[in-house]
Design a protein around this motif. Structure first.
Motif, PDB file in Angstrom:
ATOM      1  N   CYS B  47       0.793  -1.236   0.000  1.00 46.63           N
ATOM      2  CA  CYS B  47       0.000   0.000   0.000  1.00 46.63           C
ATOM      3  C   CYS B  47       0.820   1.279   0.000  1.00 46.63           C
ATOM      4  N   GLY B  48       2.054   1.231   0.485  1.00 47.53           N
ATOM      5  CA  GLY B  48       2.923   2.412   0.460  1.00 47.53           C
ATOM      6  C   GLY B  48       2.659   3.431   1.554  1.00 47.53           C
ATOM      7  N   ALA B  49       1.714   3.177   2.454  1.00 47.98           N
ATOM      8  CA  ALA B  49       1.413   4.158   3.512  1.00 47.98           C
ATOM      9  C   ALA B  49       2.584   4.331   4.477  1.00 47.98           C
ATOM     10  N   CYS B  50       3.508   3.375   4.479  1.00 44.37           N
ATOM     11  CA  CYS B  50       4.644   3.392   5.397  1.00 44.37           C
ATOM     12  C   CYS B  50       5.914   3.904   4.717  1.00 44.37           C
ATOM     13  N   SER B  51       5.786   4.520   3.531  1.00 46.34           N
ATOM     14  CA  SER B  51       6.954   4.924   2.745  1.00 46.34           C
ATOM     15  C   SER B  51       7.901   5.846   3.525  1.00 46.34           C
ATOM     16  N   ILE B  52       9.188   5.534   3.447  1.00 46.62           N
ATOM     17  CA  ILE B  52      10.241   6.384   4.020  1.00 46.62           C
ATOM     18  C   ILE B  52      11.396   6.392   3.015  1.00 46.62           C
ATOM     19  N   THR B  53      12.423   7.184   3.287  1.00 46.44           N
ATOM     20  CA  THR B  53      13.640   7.045   2.493  1.00 46.44           C
ATOM     21  C   THR B  53      14.745   6.466   3.376  1.00 46.44           C
ATOM     22  N   LEU B  54      15.555   5.616   2.753  1.00 50.24           N
ATOM     23  CA  LEU B  54      16.684   4.976   3.428  1.00 50.24           C
ATOM     24  C   LEU B  54      17.920   5.375   2.620  1.00 50.24           C
ATOM     25  N   ASP B  55      18.788   6.183   3.218  1.00 51.52           N
ATOM     26  CA  ASP B  55      19.909   6.785   2.481  1.00 51.52           C
ATOM     27  C   ASP B  55      19.412   7.387   1.158  1.00 51.52           C
ATOM     28  N   GLY B  56      18.276   8.058   1.238  1.00 50.15           N
ATOM     29  CA  GLY B  56      17.747   8.782   0.084  1.00 50.15           C
ATOM     30  C   GLY B  56      16.895   7.951  -0.860  1.00 50.15           C
ATOM     31  N   ARG B  57      16.825   6.658  -0.628  1.00 49.03           N
ATOM     32  CA  ARG B  57      16.069   5.816  -1.553  1.00 49.03           C
ATOM     33  C   ARG B  57      14.698   5.459  -0.965  1.00 49.03           C
ATOM     34  N   LEU B  58      13.669   5.548  -1.798  1.00 49.15           N
ATOM     35  CA  LEU B  58      12.305   5.284  -1.351  1.00 49.15           C
ATOM     36  C   LEU B  58      12.112   3.792  -1.058  1.00 49.15           C
ATOM     37  N   VAL B  59      11.633   3.465   0.133  1.00 50.39           N
ATOM     38  CA  VAL B  59      11.376   2.063   0.507  1.00 50.39           C
ATOM     39  C   VAL B  59      10.114   1.996   1.380  1.00 50.39           C
ATOM     40  N   CYS B  60       9.594   0.789   1.564  1.00 52.80           N
ATOM     41  CA  CYS B  60       8.506   0.560   2.516  1.00 52.80           C
ATOM     42  C   CYS B  60       9.136   0.257   3.874  1.00 52.80           C
ATOM     43  N   SER B  61       8.788   1.031   4.900  1.00 49.19           N
ATOM     44  CA  SER B  61       9.397   0.762   6.204  1.00 49.19           C
ATOM     45  C   SER B  61       8.862  -0.530   6.817  1.00 49.19           C
ATOM     46  N   CYS B  62       7.726  -1.021   6.319  1.00 52.52           N
ATOM     47  CA  CYS B  62       7.203  -2.294   6.842  1.00 52.52           C
ATOM     48  C   CYS B  62       8.002  -3.480   6.312  1.00 52.52           C
ATOM     49  N   LEU B  63       8.780  -3.270   5.246  1.00 49.77           N
ATOM     50  CA  LEU B  63       9.571  -4.367   4.666  1.00 49.77           C
ATOM     51  C   LEU B  63      11.058  -4.204   4.977  1.00 49.77           C
ATOM     52  N   MET B  64      11.354  -3.408   5.989  1.00 44.75           N
ATOM     53  CA  MET B  64      12.741  -3.199   6.392  1.00 44.75           C
ATOM     54  C   MET B  64      12.832  -3.525   7.871  1.00 44.75           C
ATOM     55  N   LEU B  65      13.896  -4.190   8.275  1.00 42.95           N
ATOM     56  CA  LEU B  65      14.076  -4.447   9.709  1.00 42.95           C
ATOM     57  C   LEU B  65      14.588  -3.173  10.380  1.00 42.95           C
ATOM     58  N   ALA B  66      14.124  -2.934  11.594  1.00 42.94           N
ATOM     59  CA  ALA B  66      14.575  -1.751  12.327  1.00 42.94           C
ATOM     60  C   ALA B  66      16.088  -1.788  12.537  1.00 42.94           C
ATOM     61  N   VAL B  67      16.647  -2.968  12.756  1.00 39.48           N
ATOM     62  CA  VAL B  67      18.107  -3.079  12.982  1.00 39.48           C
ATOM     63  C   VAL B  67      18.900  -2.633  11.758  1.00 39.48           C
ATOM     64  N   GLU B  68      18.277  -2.670  10.587  1.00 35.39           N
ATOM     65  CA  GLU B  68      18.987  -2.241   9.384  1.00 35.39           C
ATOM     66  C   GLU B  68      19.205  -0.730   9.339  1.00 35.39           C
ATOM     67  N   ALA B  69      18.584   0.010  10.251  1.00 40.12           N
ATOM     68  CA  ALA B  69      18.755   1.470  10.271  1.00 40.12           C
ATOM     69  C   ALA B  69      20.126   1.869  10.817  1.00 40.12           C
ATOM     70  N   GLU B  70      20.822   0.931  11.433  1.00 43.92           N
ATOM     71  CA  GLU B  70      22.131   1.215  12.041  1.00 43.92           C
ATOM     72  C   GLU B  70      23.058   1.926  11.033  1.00 43.92           C
ATOM     73  N   GLY B  71      23.487   3.134  11.411  1.00 44.87           N
ATOM     74  CA  GLY B  71      24.433   3.872  10.574  1.00 44.87           C
ATOM     75  C   GLY B  71      23.845   4.471   9.311  1.00 44.87           C
ATOM     76  N   LYS B  72      22.529   4.377   9.146  1.00 44.00           N
ATOM     77  CA  LYS B  72      21.899   4.876   7.909  1.00 44.00           C
ATOM     78  C   LYS B  72      21.207   6.215   8.151  1.00 44.00           C
ATOM     79  N   LYS B  73      20.782   6.799   7.049  1.00 39.10           N
ATOM     80  CA  LYS B  73      19.986   8.039   7.133  1.00 39.10           C
ATOM     81  C   LYS B  73      18.553   7.729   6.724  1.00 39.10           C
ATOM     82  N   ILE B  74      17.637   7.984   7.670  1.00 37.76           N
ATOM     83  CA  ILE B  74      16.220   7.718   7.439  1.00 37.76           C
ATOM     84  C   ILE B  74      15.498   9.046   7.230  1.00 37.76           C
ATOM     85  N   GLY B  75      14.606   9.087   6.269  1.00 38.56           N
ATOM     86  CA  GLY B  75      13.767  10.267   6.077  1.00 38.56           C
ATOM     87  C   GLY B  75      12.309   9.871   6.199  1.00 38.56           C
TER      88      GLY B  75
END
Ligand SMILES: Cc1cc2nc3c(=O)[nH]c(=O)nc-3n(C[C@H](O)[C@H](O)[C@H](O)COP(=O)(O)OP(=O)(O)OC[C@H]3O[C@@H](n4cnc5c(N)ncnc54)[C@H](O)[C@@H]3O)c2cc1C
Ligand code: FES
Ligand code: FES
Lengths: 289, 159
Positions: B47-75
């Protein structure tokens, strides 16, 4: 409830060591667009998740001296699409990866994950098969190479052995006069699962096909390399007769299921239609006048 | 269960949080981080309602593990407005009524912003394809698409 651990492996050896030691309880994480959906639905609760996106070899795109390419298994479709050299050489492979889900999904989804998830309808796989991409696999007992069409074993199953990781793909050099293309048939125009997916890669010299490969998806338990279709194209000028023969070879290769997206008859018929359309697009890209 | 400590950057600010290894980034945002702008419509990437950027790239935050945010830039959507100053997309969505219930809106805005950063002059077809992963049950999409195209034109004029 078992506890899940997470490991961001820094090297391939670290990933393989942990993967082999976990003896089946671990899962490799690339983009997670299949894995996280499976975990959420409760089908899967891995004891260990091994993230491979910090392993350089698995996230690199490297042009080779002979004109070929190395593409790491964990490279996302979005990153691959931004590589100008690869995009110019393998438009059909990109066409296929860019059909995977939405922009959000493409930002994460890898061709390695698409292949290892082993869906018969995986979009990038027929294009990889047509391209003649070779999978590099490494496990506790060393490295081996396997043509992409030999990796899937059935829906959701691969021929990877315990502890083996798909490291990446070698794309062969694309000789002058070559072109590739991928088409899929789906009930709607975006965000759906292929009824049939078909990739063609061919080389032309003096208006005649000198080499061809055809990959066919969603019509059998695994994606197929249709050698009889390639044989029908090779030596021809892609005239109606050759295209008819290649389409017939694709229909003959089909062993599809009946489901809400398409009946056996429909899928079989569409496989032949797509062969003709895809071959003509590939030929145009190969420089056919 | 052993929690993992994650150090990351969210909307330009350094952040730390604790999460479980199997937890999604969306759950971490809406839970420990208290950033509830990102919505959960499906939890499965549809559905895309959870869309964020991860190091500038558009992703679904529901399909990303929270631990993967380590050292990254989230928008996230919370990073669009600067204080009281709305992002031009937000302003245009309000003016044009490009939202009704609003559940899809944060994801649409994050996705649209990512598009305009990559392509400041998209065609209508490009906007529609780019936003194909953002489902809206209310608006019928047309106002969303018009608002994005009009914002792009405004931003080009201002640049
Ligand atoms: C909304 C949505 C739409 C989708 N649409 C499509 C579509 O149109 N077409 C399509 O084909 N697919 C589609 N998919 C499925 C999915 O996005 C693709 O299969 C994707 O390519 C998987 O890649 P990944 O990197 O996310 O894999 P992951 O989820 O990370 O991994 C997939 C599986 O492969 C294993 N694996 C991954 N990498 C390796 C490796 N290097 N070595 C060994 N094992 C590995 C994992 O353990 C897991 O079991 C869609 C998914 C979603 C959520
Ligand atoms: S909640 Fe993530 S895509 Fe729907
Ligand atoms: S405004 Fe209600 S879902 Fe889009």
């Amino acid at each position: 409830m078992t506890e899940t651990r997470y490991l961001a492996a820094q090297t391939l050896d670290e990933a393989i060591g942990a993967y082999a030691a976990a003896a089946g309880a671990a899962r490799i994480l690339a983009g997670g667009t299949d894995l996280l959906v499976q975990m959420r639905s409760g089908v899967l609760r891995p004891g260990l998740i091994i993230d491979v996106k910090k392993i350089e070899e698995m996230t690199a795109i490297v042009p080779k001296a002979d004109g070929g390419y190395w593409v790491g298994a964990a490279v996302s479709g979005a990153v691959l699409a931004e590589h100008k050299g690869f995009a110019a050489t393998w438009p059909g492979v990109l066409e296929a990866t860019n059909l995977i889900g939405s922009k959000q999904v493409q930002g994460r989804a890898s061709i390695g994950g698409n292949l290892c998830n082993a869906s018969p309808a995986a979009d990038s796989v027929p294009a990889l098969v047509a391209a003649g991409a070779v999978a590099s696999i490494q496990g506790p007992h060393g490295r081996r190479e396997l043509a992409v069409e030999h990796l899937p074993a059935g829906p959701g199953r691969t021929h990877l052995k315990p502890g083996e990781v798909l490291v990446g793909f070698t794309f062969p050099a694309h000789p002058k006069g070559s072109g590739d293309a991928y088409l899929r048939m789906i009930p709607r125009t975006e965000m759906d699962i292929a009824v049939v997916g078909l990739g063609v890669n061919l080389t032309l010299a003096g208006g005649k096909v000198t080499a061809a490969r055809v990959g066919l998806g969603a019509v059998a338990p695994t994606v197929l390399l249709v050698e009889d279709a390639a044989k029908a194209l090779i030596g021809s000028s892609l005239d109606e007769r050759a295209l008819d023969a290649a389409a017939a070879a694709c229909r003959a290769a089909c062993k599809p299921i009946n489901d809400k997206r398409g009946t056996i008859e429909y899928r079989t018929k569409v496989a032949g239609v797509l062969l003709k359309r895809t071959a003509l697009i590939a030929a145009e890209r190969a420089g056919r006048k | 269960m052993a929690k993992v400590h994650v150090t990351t950057t969210i909307n330009g600010e350094p952040e730390e949080f604790l999460c479980e290894p199997h937890q999604s980034m969306l759950d971490a945002l809406r839970g420990p981080l208290g950033l509830t702008g990102s919505k959960e419509g499906c939890g499965t990437g549809d559905c895309g309602a959870c869309s964020i950027t991860l190091d500038g790239r558009l992703v679904c935050s529901c399909l990303m593990l929270a631990v993967e945010a380590e050292g990254k830039k989230i928008g996230t959507i919370e990073g669009l407005a600067q204080g009281d100053h709305l992002h031009p997309l937000q302003q245009k969505f309000l003016e044009w009524g490009a939202l009704q219930c609003g559940i899809c809106t944060p994801g649409v805005l994050v996705a649209a912003k990512a598009l305009l950063e990559k392509n400041p002059d998209p065609t209508e077809t490009e906007v529609r394809f780019w936003l194909a992963g953002n489902l809206c049950r209310c608006t019928g999409y047309d106002k969303i698409v018009r608002a994005v195209l009009e914002t792009a034109a405004d931003m080009r004029r201002a640049a």
